[in-house]
Design an enzyme around this catalytic site. Sequence first.
Site, PDB file in Angstrom:
ATOM      1  N   ASP A  44      24.392  29.012  11.695  1.00  0.00           N
ATOM      2  CA  ASP A  44      23.629  29.041  10.441  1.00  0.00           C
ATOM      3  C   ASP A  44      24.570  29.101   9.237  1.00  0.00           C
ATOM      4  O   ASP A  44      24.119  29.040   8.087  1.00  0.00           O
ATOM      5  CB  ASP A  44      22.619  30.203  10.433  1.00  0.00           C
ATOM      6  CG  ASP A  44      23.285  31.572  10.426  1.00  0.00           C
ATOM      7  OD1 ASP A  44      24.515  31.652  10.560  1.00  0.00           O
ATOM      8  OD2 ASP A  44      22.545  32.571  10.283  1.00  0.00           O
ATOM      9  N   SER A  45      25.878  29.179   9.497  1.00  0.00           N
ATOM     10  CA  SER A  45      26.867  29.029   8.415  1.00  0.00           C
ATOM     11  C   SER A  45      26.681  27.695   7.708  1.00  0.00           C
ATOM     12  O   SER A  45      27.188  27.491   6.610  1.00  0.00           O
ATOM     13  CB  SER A  45      28.288  29.139   8.972  1.00  0.00           C
ATOM     14  OG  SER A  45      28.447  28.323  10.110  1.00  0.00           O
ATOM     15  N   ASP A  83      22.222  28.425  16.561  1.00  0.00           N
ATOM     16  CA  ASP A  83      21.930  29.728  15.968  1.00  0.00           C
ATOM     17  C   ASP A  83      20.443  29.870  15.669  1.00  0.00           C
ATOM     18  O   ASP A  83      19.801  28.910  15.221  1.00  0.00           O
ATOM     19  CB  ASP A  83      22.677  29.818  14.616  1.00  0.00           C
ATOM     20  CG  ASP A  83      23.503  31.078  14.486  1.00  0.00           C
ATOM     21  OD1 ASP A  83      23.380  31.964  15.335  1.00  0.00           O
ATOM     22  OD2 ASP A  83      24.286  31.147  13.520  1.00  0.00           O
ATOM     23  N   LYS A 112      21.953  31.463  19.986  1.00  0.00           N
ATOM     24  CA  LYS A 112      22.657  32.693  19.605  1.00  0.00           C
ATOM     25  C   LYS A 112      21.784  33.482  18.641  1.00  0.00           C
ATOM     26  O   LYS A 112      21.164  32.882  17.751  1.00  0.00           O
ATOM     27  CB  LYS A 112      24.010  32.390  18.953  1.00  0.00           C
ATOM     28  CG  LYS A 112      24.740  33.669  18.525  1.00  0.00           C
ATOM     29  CD  LYS A 112      26.150  33.418  18.058  1.00  0.00           C
ATOM     30  CE  LYS A 112      26.268  33.021  16.609  1.00  0.00           C
ATOM     31  NZ  LYS A 112      25.661  33.970  15.644  1.00  0.00           N
ATOM     32  N   GLU A 114      21.851  37.055  16.103  1.00  0.00           N
ATOM     33  CA  GLU A 114      22.695  38.098  15.531  1.00  0.00           C
ATOM     34  C   GLU A 114      22.088  39.445  15.888  1.00  0.00           C
ATOM     35  O   GLU A 114      20.881  39.647  15.727  1.00  0.00           O
ATOM     36  CB  GLU A 114      22.806  37.934  14.012  1.00  0.00           C
ATOM     37  CG  GLU A 114      23.733  36.814  13.646  1.00  0.00           C
ATOM     38  CD  GLU A 114      24.091  36.763  12.164  1.00  0.00           C
ATOM     39  OE1 GLU A 114      23.839  37.738  11.444  1.00  0.00           O
ATOM     40  OE2 GLU A 114      24.609  35.715  11.745  1.00  0.00           O
ATOM     41  N   GLU A 181      32.367  39.520  15.353  1.00  0.00           N
ATOM     42  CA  GLU A 181      32.846  38.993  14.068  1.00  0.00           C
ATOM     43  C   GLU A 181      33.475  40.086  13.204  1.00  0.00           C
ATOM     44  O   GLU A 181      32.874  41.139  12.975  1.00  0.00           O
ATOM     45  CB  GLU A 181      31.678  38.334  13.310  1.00  0.00           C
ATOM     46  CG  GLU A 181      32.135  37.746  11.971  1.00  0.00           C
ATOM     47  CD  GLU A 181      31.153  36.769  11.353  1.00  0.00           C
ATOM     48  OE1 GLU A 181      30.139  36.440  11.981  1.00  0.00           O
ATOM     49  OE2 GLU A 181      31.436  36.323  10.212  1.00  0.00           O
TER      50      GLU A 181
HETATM   51  O1  KIV Z   1      27.072  30.728  11.818  1.00  0.00           O
HETATM   52  C1  KIV Z   1      28.249  30.820  12.180  1.00  0.00           C
HETATM   53  O2  KIV Z   1      29.088  29.958  11.925  1.00  0.00           O
HETATM   54  C2  KIV Z   1      28.637  31.986  12.951  1.00  0.00           C
HETATM   55  C3  KIV Z   1      30.078  32.130  13.299  1.00  0.00           C
HETATM   56  C4  KIV Z   1      30.777  32.804  12.185  1.00  0.00           C
HETATM   57  C5  KIV Z   1      30.271  32.805  14.581  1.00  0.00           C
HETATM   58  O3  KIV Z   1      27.819  32.790  13.288  1.00  0.00           O
END
Ligand code: KIV
Length: 286
Positions: A44-45, A83, A112, A114, A181
Amino acid sequence: MKEVTPRHIIEMKGKEPIVMVTAYDYPSALIADRAGMDIIFVGDSLGMVVYGEPNTLNVSMEQMILHTKAVARGVKKALVLADMPFGSYEIDTDEGMENAVKLIQAGADAVKIEGGYDHRKLVRKLVRMGIPVMGHTGLTPQRYLRLGGYRLMGETEEEIEEIIRDVKALEKAGAFAIVLEFTLADVAKLATEEVSIPTIGIGSGPYVDGQVLVWHDLLGIYENVPPFVKKYADIGSMIQLALESYREDVKSLQFPSKEHYWEYLDKNDFEMKKRKALERMKEGEQ
Ligand code: KIV
């Protein structure tokens, strides 16, 4: 079946470091897969590095689905991980399951989330349903409002306790790996030793089972990157140089040159065709 599966990732612990990178579109996915990444991660970055948002809180399921589809089309060997964005799984477990299904149907091999302990029930349900899950603890950017910014984690007893509780809960719930992280390296080491599943660090030092970096950071697309990033290229400057040369060439009439266009060798032939085409047009207008 892909070459890299969650089982394969679990078996790598203690034998071979796991390498993971983010990717958000088809060309990046093709290149990342060709480069031999174990996990290609639609993070989600993307809210920040692709859409220019100040944080990840506005990323939607629609965006994640579109980018996951594009990435999945480019990957043949690596495990594609997607994510779960902010608000897509925290409020209601059933909604979390529905959203995870959407990402799998978009082409992800795993999702994934969080967090750890707080989401153990959701993780267990997803795993039972057949959806592999990676957890994420330490700095969790979706909670950055509560954390008070992006900061190093594991400096207090409470934070260490929370991280260890998270990794243990994730392992027990059936997660196949965990992102750690921006934690102190000693805390990442402790967390890694406490579980039998792999930990994948970002800004958490070397005592983990693998590393993940964000595409735009490691390639140097932006000038400023987090302090824990190693820039492996300066692609931003390369792209700018290329665009400046293109601009120069257009302004100075250097582009397009002979090898980039085609013209009639026989100009009489062209004149004749042109006359006929214009006549036909005029007749059509009457
Ligand atoms: O969204 C993302 O890129 C992340 C990484 C920093 C692991 O969660």
